[in-house]
Write a protein that holds these residues in place. Structure first.
Motif, PDB file in Angstrom:
ATOM      1  N   TYR A  32       0.642  -0.670   0.481  1.00 43.04           N
ATOM      2  CA  TYR A  32       0.220  -0.018  -0.285  1.00 43.04           C
ATOM      3  C   TYR A  32       0.958   1.759   0.041  1.00 43.04           C
ATOM      4  N   ILE A  43       0.336  -2.894  -5.354  1.00 46.31           N
ATOM      5  CA  ILE A  43      -0.785  -3.870  -3.936  1.00 46.31           C
ATOM      6  C   ILE A  43      -1.281  -4.104  -5.473  1.00 46.31           C
ATOM      7  N   ALA A  45      -7.687  -2.384  -2.668  1.00 50.63           N
ATOM      8  CA  ALA A  45      -6.925  -2.029  -3.862  1.00 50.63           C
ATOM      9  C   ALA A  45      -7.700  -1.175  -4.135  1.00 50.63           C
TER      10      ALA A  45
END
Lengths: 331, 295
Positions: free
Chosen positions: B92, B245, B270
């Protein structure tokens, strides 16, 4: 240029008209402002390039130089380690077009493009036209239908992978309620390309819808009103007035959609890995396979394929410019 | 309306048309709702299933026929499981940094270039214009091999620099801002110059603040495309903790197909930022649509 000492308004005036009549009438750098000193005006062309420089450096290093290198790689062989092994001329290219595998790649790419571009535009057009009607809840529908636009290739493909799952996927579950047997969506050679195309159509609807809605929203209201006063309504109005006025957007979507489909990669990598029997191996996936999959490092052969992709995209772009120019002329 | 009725006796075919239209209005509304509703169900089903499936346990997702809603309880632990299996936190962060880098980079390089095109006495303007335009016609996939070799050679694989550098400038963004700069009132620019504002000050403290809508449009487009990128991050990163991600969730799918709920939870994580951008930034997105004319 040579008379450096002459820093008067006359030199400034000399520069300015030259600008106004430049090849780009849209630009307005040559504004008639007498205030800046001539010295500054002389320095400006140099300063101006400095402002372009950051972008130009990025373009040079990551677009133009790689372009040259792609061409160079495509006329060289490659050893097992991926290093260029000397000039081989057009061997990679002649090999390409006599390779039945590559001819299949071209066919799959073509089929995939047709199967994605036309349905995604047709569905988006239908939704966009329906959203034009003055009914309650249009705003809700508008936002809802734009949601697929937020999905990346990866997120959408993973969801479709779950839906396509033959053993426990929802699609087979739905078929089951109609008494239809389980379908191997992604492993049946005759079906896989259709399934991947279906997922891709879904991914492209959001963008197409935004473009068409923007186009519909900008239609000249007086023309529509005149048509309504003449008694045109419903389908007649759509077919004879709205559709012709929407051709620029539709044409734009065909071009952009085609280029976009030609570049598709993620859904194939995630859903089918090019299979079964290479039946979903498109041009870009084939480039990936030759160059990067299983440590193939077949950079020469892959680069020749990359150049084929480039030429196809350039031809489509040129086509777009040709047609657009004619359209602008026509208006 | 009244003008139509007065004309009616004159044009005989005109008489039939309004008659047809009036009673036709109600049923056509119902028809519109019906078709819209069916399309809505089909188009939004993947969105619905992504969200609801991310909360379903294996008893629901792995049975046949599969459940369409959580019949056997809601399972929010899918999210924590997804976070555990792949280094999703690291991924992330990588995605955020990559997106920030590309977005800011594109805004800066585009603003500078667009400024030169519109306000500066640029020599060979037509040539530079063509150079910028040509960058939009070359598909990145066709030059991805040399880019990969370059980034590997420089030792930038698995770094944020490797993920962002190739995308720090864009013809699209330059033309988007150029379009906006072209409509800037010249009197304001001259006034600023009389007041002694140089190019840099004029650009950053007057022009850009006044071009916020276009900057926002560029920012949203850049952010969307950077966050959603797939092919390049797949090549430019190897170690799971350095991947974005997007790559992470696709790996999640192949590594754990027995637990669709967890896979879908990863997808939802995501998706979250771009979903927000599309819902709240739609008018800026539309602003950028037509500039993409030459993709």
């Amino acid at each position: 240029m040579d008379e450096v000492t002459d820093v008067t308004t006359t030199s400034g005036e000399k520069v300015l008209p030259e600008h106004g009549s430049g090849e780009d009438p849209g630009e307005r750098s040559g504004t008639p402002s007498p205030t800046p000193a001539g010295r500054e005006a002389r320095r400006e062309p140099f300063v101006a390039v400095l402002y372009l420089l950051p972008a130009l450096v990025v373009f040079g290093v990551f677009i133009f130089w790689p372009l040259v290198k792609s061409i160079l790689l495509s006329v060289q062989g490659t050893d097992i380690l991926g290093n260029p092994s000397g000039f081989v001329g057009l061997v990679n290219y002649t090999r390409l077009f006599s390779d039945p595998d590559f001819l299949q790649v071209l066919w799959v790419t073509f089929a995939f493009t047709i199967l994605t571009v036309i349905p995604s535009i047709a569905i988006a057009l239908l939704i966009a036209l329906l959203l034009q009607s003055r009914i309650k809840g249009v705003r809700f529908f508008r936002t809802a239908f734009a949601l697929p636009f937020a999905f990346s290739v990866a997120t959408a493909s993973v969801i479709f992978g779950v839906l396509f799952n033959p053993a426990s996927g929802v699609l087979n579950g739905i078929l089951n309620t109609f008494g239809i047997d389980k379908v191997q969506w992604l492993t049946n050679p005759d079906l896989a390309l259709w399934s991947v195309s279906g997922a891709t159509v879904w991914m492209q609807i959001g963008y197409n819808l935004l473009v068409l809605s923007a186009g519909l929203g900008a239609l000249p209201e007086d023309v529509l009103e005149a048509a309504r006063l003449d008694g045109a309504s419903g389908l007649r109005l759509q077919r004879s007035i709205v559709m012709p006025l929407l051709t620029p957007q539709l044409f734009f979507l065909v071009v952009v959609g085609t280029i976009h489909s030609l570049q598709s990669f993620g859904q194939i990598k995630i859903l089918t890995v090019g299979g079964p029997e290479d039946r979903t191996t498109t041009l870009v996936y084939s480039i990936y396979e030759q160059a990067f999959a299983n440590n193939n490092s077949n950079y020469g052969y892959a680069s020749a394929q990359a150049m084929v992709l480039l030429v196809i995209v350039l031809i489509i772009t040129a086509l777009q410019f040709g047609v657009l120019e004619r359209r602008v002329f026509y208006r | 309306m009244t003008s139509v009725t007065t004309k009616e006796p004159v044009a005989t075919p005109g008489k039939a048309a309004p008659k047809k239209a009036r009673p036709g209005r109600r049923p056509s509304n119902i028809g519109t709702y019906l078709i819209l509703g069916v399309l809505f169900l089909i188009v939004l089903f993947p969105v619905y299933y992504g969200l609801v499936g991310s909360l379903m346990g294996e008893r629901d997702t792995n049975s046949f026929p599969p459940a369409l809603y959580p019949e056997n309880g809601v399972h929010p632990e899918n999210y924590s499981k997804a976070l555990d299996i792949i280094p999703l936190g690291d991924q992330y962060l990588t995605s955020v940094l990559q997106t920030l880098g590309i977005t800011l980079g594109q805004m800066i390089t585009s603003a500078l270039a667009a400024y030169a095109f519109v306000f500066l006495n640029l020599r060979w303007r037509g040539f530079w214009f063509a150079v910028f335009l040509s960058t939009m016609m070359i598909p990145f996939e066709s030059i991805i091999i040399p880019n990969y070799l370059l980034i590997s050679q420089w030792g930038l694989k698995d770094t944020i620099a490797g993920l962002t550098l190739p995308f720090l400038a864009t013809g699209f963004g330059t033309f988007l801002l150029r379009q906006s700069f072209l409509s800037f009132p010249m009197e304001l620019r001259d006034a600023a110059r009389v007041d002694g504002a140089g190019h840099v000050r004029f650009l950053f403290s007057i022009l850009l603040p006044l071009s916020r809508p276009s900057l926002a449009a560029l920012g949203i487009w850049s952010a969307l495309s950077a966050w959603n990128m797939y092919f390049w991050p797949l090549l430019a990163t190897e170690a799971p903790e350095n991947q974005t991600i997007q790559i992470g969730i696709s790996q999640l799918q192949s590594s754990d197909s027995d637990s669709p709920g967890m896979v879908l939870a990863g997808v939802m994580l995501a998706l979250f930022p771009t979903l927000l951008l599309v819902i709240f930034g739609q008018r800026f997105i539309v602003r950028g649509l037509t500039t993409g004319a030459v993709k």
